[in-house]
Design a protein around this motif. Structure first.
Motif, PDB file in Angstrom:
ATOM      1  N   HIS A  63       0.815  -1.211   0.000  1.00  0.00           N
ATOM      2  CA  HIS A  63       0.000   0.000   0.000  1.00  0.00           C
ATOM      3  C   HIS A  63       0.854   1.269   0.000  1.00  0.00           C
ATOM      4  CE1 HIS A  63      -2.709  -3.127   1.570  1.00  0.00           C
ATOM      5  NE2 HIS A  63      -3.542  -2.550   0.744  1.00  0.00           N
ATOM      6  N   ALA A  67       1.854   6.709  -7.652  1.00  0.00           N
ATOM      7  CA  ALA A  67       0.843   7.319  -8.513  1.00  0.00           C
ATOM      8  C   ALA A  67      -0.064   6.226  -9.088  1.00  0.00           C
ATOM      9  CB  ALA A  67       1.517   8.081  -9.655  1.00  0.00           C
ATOM     10  N   GLU A  68      -1.315   6.567  -9.339  1.00  0.00           N
ATOM     11  CA  GLU A  68      -2.242   5.604  -9.936  1.00  0.00           C
ATOM     12  C   GLU A  68      -1.664   5.077 -11.246  1.00  0.00           C
ATOM     13  OE1 GLU A  68      -6.288   6.887 -10.300  1.00  0.00           O
ATOM     14  OE2 GLU A  68      -6.190   7.925  -8.372  1.00  0.00           O
ATOM     15  N   GLN A  69      -1.787   3.798 -11.466  1.00  0.00           N
ATOM     16  CA  GLN A  69      -1.350   3.087 -12.666  1.00  0.00           C
ATOM     17  C   GLN A  69       0.164   3.097 -12.855  1.00  0.00           C
ATOM     18  OE1 GLN A  69      -3.666   4.735 -15.860  1.00  0.00           O
ATOM     19  NE2 GLN A  69      -5.522   3.711 -15.170  1.00  0.00           N
ATOM     20  N   TYR A  70       0.914   3.624 -11.907  1.00  0.00           N
ATOM     21  CA  TYR A  70       2.372   3.690 -12.043  1.00  0.00           C
ATOM     22  C   TYR A  70       2.983   2.308 -12.204  1.00  0.00           C
ATOM     23  CZ  TYR A  70       7.269   4.499 -11.017  1.00  0.00           C
ATOM     24  OH  TYR A  70       8.621   4.522 -11.073  1.00  0.00           O
TER      25      TYR A  70
END
Length: 74
Positions: A63, A67-70
């Motif tokens: 967790h 960054a999102e989708q990194y």
């Protein structure tokens, strides 16, 4: 490794590998562990005079705030 590098020590436990890396190579280390508190590790890093080189972080590796989708780009 070269002086000035930054390293992520993921699952560092009590931070002994972080201490070794900081001392041996003069690098900055982000010491991340879920089971050992950042405060406990910070105290240990201070004892070695490495509090400015090792940043203790208490976090779950699954967790981390990337960054999102990194991770999809790997």
């Amino acid at each position: 490794m070269q002086k000035g590098m930054r390293v992520l020590d993921l699952g560092c436990g009590t931070g002994l590998t972080s201490i070794y890396l900081a001392q041996k190579f003069g690098i900055s280390v982000f010491a991340v562990d879920l089971w050992i508190s950042a405060t406990e590790n910070y105290r240990r890093f201070r004892e070695f005079g490495l509090e400015s080189q090792i940043i203790p972080i208490h976090a779950d590796a699954c967790h981390l705030p990337f960054a999102e989708q990194y991770l999809m780009q790997l």
